[in-house]
Design a protein around this motif. Sequence first.
Motif, PDB file in Angstrom:
ATOM      1  N   GLU A  43      75.821 -52.668  24.604  1.00  0.00           N
ATOM      2  CA  GLU A  43      74.411 -53.043  24.618  1.00  0.00           C
ATOM      3  C   GLU A  43      74.028 -53.723  23.302  1.00  0.00           C
ATOM      4  O   GLU A  43      74.251 -53.187  22.228  1.00  0.00           O
ATOM      5  CB  GLU A  43      73.501 -51.813  24.802  1.00  0.00           C
ATOM      6  CG  GLU A  43      73.771 -51.018  26.048  1.00  0.00           C
ATOM      7  CD  GLU A  43      74.941 -50.049  25.886  1.00  0.00           C
ATOM      8  OE1 GLU A  43      75.102 -49.472  24.802  1.00  0.00           O
ATOM      9  OE2 GLU A  43      75.721 -49.923  26.839  1.00  0.00           O
ATOM     10  N   TYR A  44      73.432 -54.895  23.438  1.00  0.00           N
ATOM     11  CA  TYR A  44      72.956 -55.652  22.274  1.00  0.00           C
ATOM     12  C   TYR A  44      71.437 -55.693  22.347  1.00  0.00           C
ATOM     13  O   TYR A  44      70.870 -56.178  23.317  1.00  0.00           O
ATOM     14  CB  TYR A  44      73.539 -57.072  22.298  1.00  0.00           C
ATOM     15  CG  TYR A  44      72.960 -58.004  21.259  1.00  0.00           C
ATOM     16  CD1 TYR A  44      73.101 -57.734  19.904  1.00  0.00           C
ATOM     17  CD2 TYR A  44      72.275 -59.154  21.633  1.00  0.00           C
ATOM     18  CE1 TYR A  44      72.587 -58.586  18.947  1.00  0.00           C
ATOM     19  CE2 TYR A  44      71.764 -60.025  20.676  1.00  0.00           C
ATOM     20  CZ  TYR A  44      71.918 -59.730  19.341  1.00  0.00           C
ATOM     21  OH  TYR A  44      71.399 -60.577  18.380  1.00  0.00           O
ATOM     22  N   ASN A  45      70.789 -55.148  21.340  1.00  0.00           N
ATOM     23  CA  ASN A  45      69.327 -55.147  21.255  1.00  0.00           C
ATOM     24  C   ASN A  45      68.936 -56.186  20.207  1.00  0.00           C
ATOM     25  O   ASN A  45      68.963 -55.898  19.005  1.00  0.00           O
ATOM     26  CB  ASN A  45      68.824 -53.758  20.869  1.00  0.00           C
ATOM     27  CG  ASN A  45      67.321 -53.667  20.811  1.00  0.00           C
ATOM     28  OD1 ASN A  45      66.631 -54.625  20.455  1.00  0.00           O
ATOM     29  ND2 ASN A  45      66.799 -52.506  21.139  1.00  0.00           N
ATOM     30  N   PRO A  46      68.594 -57.405  20.632  1.00  0.00           N
ATOM     31  CA  PRO A  46      68.317 -58.483  19.686  1.00  0.00           C
ATOM     32  C   PRO A  46      67.225 -58.157  18.673  1.00  0.00           C
ATOM     33  O   PRO A  46      67.382 -58.457  17.488  1.00  0.00           O
ATOM     34  CB  PRO A  46      67.898 -59.652  20.576  1.00  0.00           C
ATOM     35  CG  PRO A  46      68.385 -59.333  21.932  1.00  0.00           C
ATOM     36  CD  PRO A  46      68.445 -57.840  22.020  1.00  0.00           C
ATOM     37  N   GLU A  47      66.145 -57.533  19.105  1.00  0.00           N
ATOM     38  CA  GLU A  47      65.044 -57.220  18.178  1.00  0.00           C
ATOM     39  C   GLU A  47      65.483 -56.226  17.109  1.00  0.00           C
ATOM     40  O   GLU A  47      65.210 -56.410  15.928  1.00  0.00           O
ATOM     41  CB  GLU A  47      63.842 -56.666  18.937  1.00  0.00           C
ATOM     42  CG  GLU A  47      63.108 -57.709  19.751  1.00  0.00           C
ATOM     43  CD  GLU A  47      61.937 -57.121  20.515  1.00  0.00           C
ATOM     44  OE1 GLU A  47      61.477 -55.999  20.193  1.00  0.00           O
ATOM     45  OE2 GLU A  47      61.482 -57.797  21.458  1.00  0.00           O
ATOM     46  N   LYS A  48      66.156 -55.181  17.537  1.00  0.00           N
ATOM     47  CA  LYS A  48      66.615 -54.149  16.604  1.00  0.00           C
ATOM     48  C   LYS A  48      67.639 -54.724  15.615  1.00  0.00           C
ATOM     49  O   LYS A  48      67.560 -54.487  14.410  1.00  0.00           O
ATOM     50  CB  LYS A  48      67.220 -52.981  17.393  1.00  0.00           C
ATOM     51  CG  LYS A  48      67.605 -51.796  16.564  1.00  0.00           C
ATOM     52  CD  LYS A  48      68.118 -50.670  17.454  1.00  0.00           C
ATOM     53  CE  LYS A  48      68.583 -49.489  16.620  1.00  0.00           C
ATOM     54  NZ  LYS A  48      69.116 -48.409  17.466  1.00  0.00           N
ATOM     55  N   TRP A  49      68.608 -55.485  16.116  1.00  0.00           N
ATOM     56  CA  TRP A  49      69.636 -56.058  15.249  1.00  0.00           C
ATOM     57  C   TRP A  49      69.041 -57.098  14.307  1.00  0.00           C
ATOM     58  O   TRP A  49      69.388 -57.140  13.136  1.00  0.00           O
ATOM     59  CB  TRP A  49      70.772 -56.640  16.072  1.00  0.00           C
ATOM     60  CG  TRP A  49      71.848 -57.251  15.227  1.00  0.00           C
ATOM     61  CD1 TRP A  49      72.188 -58.565  15.160  1.00  0.00           C
ATOM     62  CD2 TRP A  49      72.714 -56.578  14.298  1.00  0.00           C
ATOM     63  NE1 TRP A  49      73.217 -58.761  14.273  1.00  0.00           N
ATOM     64  CE2 TRP A  49      73.564 -57.546  13.719  1.00  0.00           C
ATOM     65  CE3 TRP A  49      72.863 -55.258  13.903  1.00  0.00           C
ATOM     66  CZ2 TRP A  49      74.537 -57.246  12.774  1.00  0.00           C
ATOM     67  CZ3 TRP A  49      73.846 -54.951  12.960  1.00  0.00           C
ATOM     68  CH2 TRP A  49      74.653 -55.932  12.413  1.00  0.00           C
ATOM     69  N   LEU A  50      68.128 -57.931  14.805  1.00  0.00           N
ATOM     70  CA  LEU A  50      67.483 -58.946  13.963  1.00  0.00           C
ATOM     71  C   LEU A  50      66.794 -58.278  12.781  1.00  0.00           C
ATOM     72  O   LEU A  50      66.971 -58.701  11.628  1.00  0.00           O
ATOM     73  CB  LEU A  50      66.466 -59.744  14.793  1.00  0.00           C
ATOM     74  CG  LEU A  50      65.780 -60.855  14.027  1.00  0.00           C
ATOM     75  CD1 LEU A  50      66.489 -62.184  14.293  1.00  0.00           C
ATOM     76  CD2 LEU A  50      64.327 -60.966  14.438  1.00  0.00           C
ATOM     77  N   LYS A  51      66.046 -57.225  13.054  1.00  0.00           N
ATOM     78  CA  LYS A  51      65.352 -56.495  11.982  1.00  0.00           C
ATOM     79  C   LYS A  51      66.361 -55.883  10.997  1.00  0.00           C
ATOM     80  O   LYS A  51      66.189 -55.972   9.785  1.00  0.00           O
ATOM     81  CB  LYS A  51      64.468 -55.402  12.598  1.00  0.00           C
ATOM     82  CG  LYS A  51      63.645 -54.654  11.605  1.00  0.00           C
ATOM     83  CD  LYS A  51      62.731 -53.645  12.288  1.00  0.00           C
ATOM     84  CE  LYS A  51      61.922 -52.900  11.255  1.00  0.00           C
ATOM     85  NZ  LYS A  51      61.030 -51.918  11.865  1.00  0.00           N
ATOM     86  N   ARG A  52      67.407 -55.301  11.536  1.00  0.00           N
ATOM     87  CA  ARG A  52      68.401 -54.649  10.668  1.00  0.00           C
ATOM     88  C   ARG A  52      69.150 -55.659   9.801  1.00  0.00           C
ATOM     89  O   ARG A  52      69.303 -55.472   8.601  1.00  0.00           O
ATOM     90  CB  ARG A  52      69.399 -53.864  11.529  1.00  0.00           C
ATOM     91  CG  ARG A  52      70.492 -53.208  10.700  1.00  0.00           C
ATOM     92  CD  ARG A  52      70.643 -51.771  11.013  1.00  0.00           C
ATOM     93  NE  ARG A  52      71.498 -51.112  10.067  1.00  0.00           N
ATOM     94  CZ  ARG A  52      72.495 -50.318  10.409  1.00  0.00           C
ATOM     95  NH1 ARG A  52      72.746 -50.086  11.673  1.00  0.00           N
ATOM     96  NH2 ARG A  52      73.219 -49.744   9.478  1.00  0.00           N
ATOM     97  N   VAL A  53      69.631 -56.736  10.414  1.00  0.00           N
ATOM     98  CA  VAL A  53      70.448 -57.696   9.670  1.00  0.00           C
ATOM     99  C   VAL A  53      69.609 -58.433   8.617  1.00  0.00           C
ATOM    100  O   VAL A  53      70.073 -58.666   7.506  1.00  0.00           O
ATOM    101  CB  VAL A  53      71.211 -58.653  10.620  1.00  0.00           C
ATOM    102  CG1 VAL A  53      70.344 -59.756  11.160  1.00  0.00           C
ATOM    103  CG2 VAL A  53      72.426 -59.236   9.941  1.00  0.00           C
ATOM    104  N   HIS A  54      68.375 -58.751   8.941  1.00  0.00           N
ATOM    105  CA  HIS A  54      67.531 -59.419   7.944  1.00  0.00           C
ATOM    106  C   HIS A  54      67.108 -58.446   6.846  1.00  0.00           C
ATOM    107  O   HIS A  54      66.917 -58.857   5.702  1.00  0.00           O
ATOM    108  CB  HIS A  54      66.341 -60.106   8.610  1.00  0.00           C
ATOM    109  CG  HIS A  54      66.729 -61.387   9.281  1.00  0.00           C
ATOM    110  ND1 HIS A  54      66.806 -62.589   8.617  1.00  0.00           N
ATOM    111  CD2 HIS A  54      67.117 -61.645  10.559  1.00  0.00           C
ATOM    112  CE1 HIS A  54      67.208 -63.528   9.458  1.00  0.00           C
ATOM    113  NE2 HIS A  54      67.409 -62.981  10.645  1.00  0.00           N
ATOM    114  N   GLY A  55      67.005 -57.163   7.190  1.00  0.00           N
ATOM    115  CA  GLY A  55      66.689 -56.154   6.189  1.00  0.00           C
ATOM    116  C   GLY A  55      67.806 -55.935   5.188  1.00  0.00           C
ATOM    117  O   GLY A  55      67.572 -55.660   4.018  1.00  0.00           O
ATOM    118  N   MET A  56      69.053 -56.084   5.653  1.00  0.00           N
ATOM    119  CA  MET A  56      70.184 -55.878   4.737  1.00  0.00           C
ATOM    120  C   MET A  56      70.562 -57.154   3.997  1.00  0.00           C
ATOM    121  O   MET A  56      71.246 -57.094   2.981  1.00  0.00           O
ATOM    122  CB  MET A  56      71.382 -55.277   5.464  1.00  0.00           C
ATOM    123  CG  MET A  56      72.080 -56.164   6.426  1.00  0.00           C
ATOM    124  SD  MET A  56      73.549 -55.353   7.080  1.00  0.00           S
ATOM    125  CE  MET A  56      73.425 -55.767   8.786  1.00  0.00           C
TER     126      MET A  56
END
Length: 155
Positions: A43-56
Amino acid sequence: MIKIRILKKGDELELWQLKVSTIRKVNIKDYSQEQLNVWAPDEYNPEKWLKRVHGMNPNIAEIDGKIVGFADIQDDGYIDHFFCHNEFQGQGVGKMLMQNLINKGKEKSIPRIYSHVSITAKPFFERFGFHVVKQQAMNIGNQALTNYVMEKINK
C-alpha cells in the motif's frame, strides 16, 4: 558518476519504490517475508509519504539522471532514512551519501549522528565509525524486527 542533489517535487513515488524494493530485495537475507511485508507494504499512501519525505528533506543520489539512493540527517543528528538501490549496492552510492551526511553534521555542529539500523546495514554503518548503543525490537504491525540504535560522535 554519482551526483548528490536535493529533493525535487516529483521524486516522491520513485523514492517510495526504491525504499520498498531495497527492503524486499536486500533485507530478505536478515528478515522473514512476514517482517518485510509489514516493513515494506504494497500500500502506497501518497499524502502520508509526501509529508514524510518532504519533512525529512533527503539528499538524493543519481547516476545518469536515475535515482539510486537517498538519505537524510535531521537537526538533532538522526538519520531517518538511508537507502541505496538494490542494483547499485557496492558501487559507492552509500559511501557518498554517508560522507555527505557526516559532512552536513559537521557543518551544522551536530555532535552525535545516530540511527535505527537494520541487521543488514549494521556492517556498513560500522565501517563509518558508528557503534551499537543497543539492540532493540521494533514492532511494526504484528511483527517484531530487530535493529540497532547506532551512533557516531561527529568530531
